[in-house]
Design a protein around this motif. Sequence first.
Motif, PDB file in Angstrom:
ATOM      1  N   MET A   1       0.846  -1.164   0.000  1.00 15.68           N
ATOM      2  CA  MET A   1       0.000   0.000   0.000  1.00 15.68           C
ATOM      3  C   MET A   1       0.898   1.235   0.000  1.00 15.68           C
ATOM      4  O   MET A   1       1.890   1.303   0.709  1.00 15.68           O
ATOM      5  N   ALA A   2       0.553   2.216  -0.817  1.00 18.50           N
ATOM      6  CA  ALA A   2       1.307   3.463  -0.874  1.00 18.50           C
ATOM      7  C   ALA A   2       0.333   4.633  -0.791  1.00 18.50           C
ATOM      8  O   ALA A   2      -0.821   4.533  -1.203  1.00 18.50           O
ATOM      9  N   CYS A   3       0.810   5.729  -0.240  1.00 24.69           N
ATOM     10  CA  CYS A   3       0.007   6.952  -0.214  1.00 24.69           C
ATOM     11  C   CYS A   3       0.940   8.133  -0.468  1.00 24.69           C
ATOM     12  O   CYS A   3       2.136   8.059  -0.224  1.00 24.69           O
ATOM     13  N   MET A   4       0.368   9.208  -1.003  1.00 23.21           N
ATOM     14  CA  MET A   4       1.168  10.371  -1.378  1.00 23.21           C
ATOM     15  C   MET A   4       0.359  11.633  -1.144  1.00 23.21           C
ATOM     16  O   MET A   4      -0.843  11.667  -1.386  1.00 23.21           O
ATOM     17  N   ASP A   5       1.035  12.677  -0.682  1.00 24.98           N
ATOM     18  CA  ASP A   5       0.421  13.983  -0.505  1.00 24.98           C
ATOM     19  C   ASP A   5       1.353  15.017  -1.122  1.00 24.98           C
ATOM     20  O   ASP A   5       2.550  15.023  -0.843  1.00 24.98           O
ATOM     21  N   VAL A   6       0.807  15.880  -2.008  1.00 23.43           N
ATOM     22  CA  VAL A   6       1.591  16.902  -2.694  1.00 23.43           C
ATOM     23  C   VAL A   6       1.136  18.263  -2.191  1.00 23.43           C
ATOM     24  O   VAL A   6      -0.056  18.517  -2.054  1.00 23.43           O
ATOM     25  N   SER A   7       2.114  19.156  -1.915  1.00 27.87           N
ATOM     26  CA  SER A   7       1.769  20.499  -1.452  1.00 27.87           C
ATOM     27  C   SER A   7       1.038  21.261  -2.564  1.00 27.87           C
ATOM     28  O   SER A   7       1.151  20.926  -3.740  1.00 27.87           O
ATOM     29  N   GLU A   8       0.293  22.280  -2.193  1.00 26.28           N
ATOM     30  CA  GLU A   8      -0.491  23.039  -3.166  1.00 26.28           C
ATOM     31  C   GLU A   8       0.373  23.663  -4.251  1.00 26.28           C
ATOM     32  O   GLU A   8      -0.031  23.738  -5.408  1.00 26.28           O
ATOM     33  N   ASP A   9       1.594  24.118  -3.898  1.00 26.63           N
ATOM     34  CA  ASP A   9       2.486  24.723  -4.895  1.00 26.63           C
ATOM     35  C   ASP A   9       3.301  23.673  -5.650  1.00 26.63           C
ATOM     36  O   ASP A   9       4.109  24.011  -6.512  1.00 26.63           O
ATOM     37  N   GLN A  10       3.093  22.408  -5.361  1.00 27.89           N
ATOM     38  CA  GLN A  10       3.740  21.250  -5.998  1.00 27.89           C
ATOM     39  C   GLN A  10       5.258  21.240  -5.822  1.00 27.89           C
ATOM     40  O   GLN A  10       5.969  20.596  -6.573  1.00 27.89           O
ATOM     41  N   LYS A  11       5.769  21.934  -4.815  1.00 35.75           N
ATOM     42  CA  LYS A  11       7.207  21.957  -4.578  1.00 35.75           C
ATOM     43  C   LYS A  11       7.664  20.809  -3.684  1.00 35.75           C
ATOM     44  O   LYS A  11       8.829  20.448  -3.693  1.00 35.75           O
ATOM     45  N   GLU A  12       6.754  20.259  -2.900  1.00 32.77           N
ATOM     46  CA  GLU A  12       7.103  19.168  -1.996  1.00 32.77           C
ATOM     47  C   GLU A  12       6.046  18.078  -2.061  1.00 32.77           C
ATOM     48  O   GLU A  12       4.883  18.342  -2.316  1.00 32.77           O
TER      49      GLU A  12
END
Length: 55
Positions: A1-12
């Motif tokens: 299982m994998a999960c991912m969260d991207v910051s709103e500015d897509q920098k992190e």
Amino acid sequence: MACMDVSEDQKEALVGYYQVLAKPNHGYSRILLKGLNGDFEYEIKGVENTFLAMN
């Protein structure tokens, strides 16, 4: 299982991969990271290279 969260500015982005049960001779797995900006270079902490997002 994998999960991912991207910051709103897509920098992190934060990615987690969790293996619940061990599988013998499982080999390698790929995790497709969606939501990254193709114009940015990303680095993985602890790895010397940078990586480009693929659209």
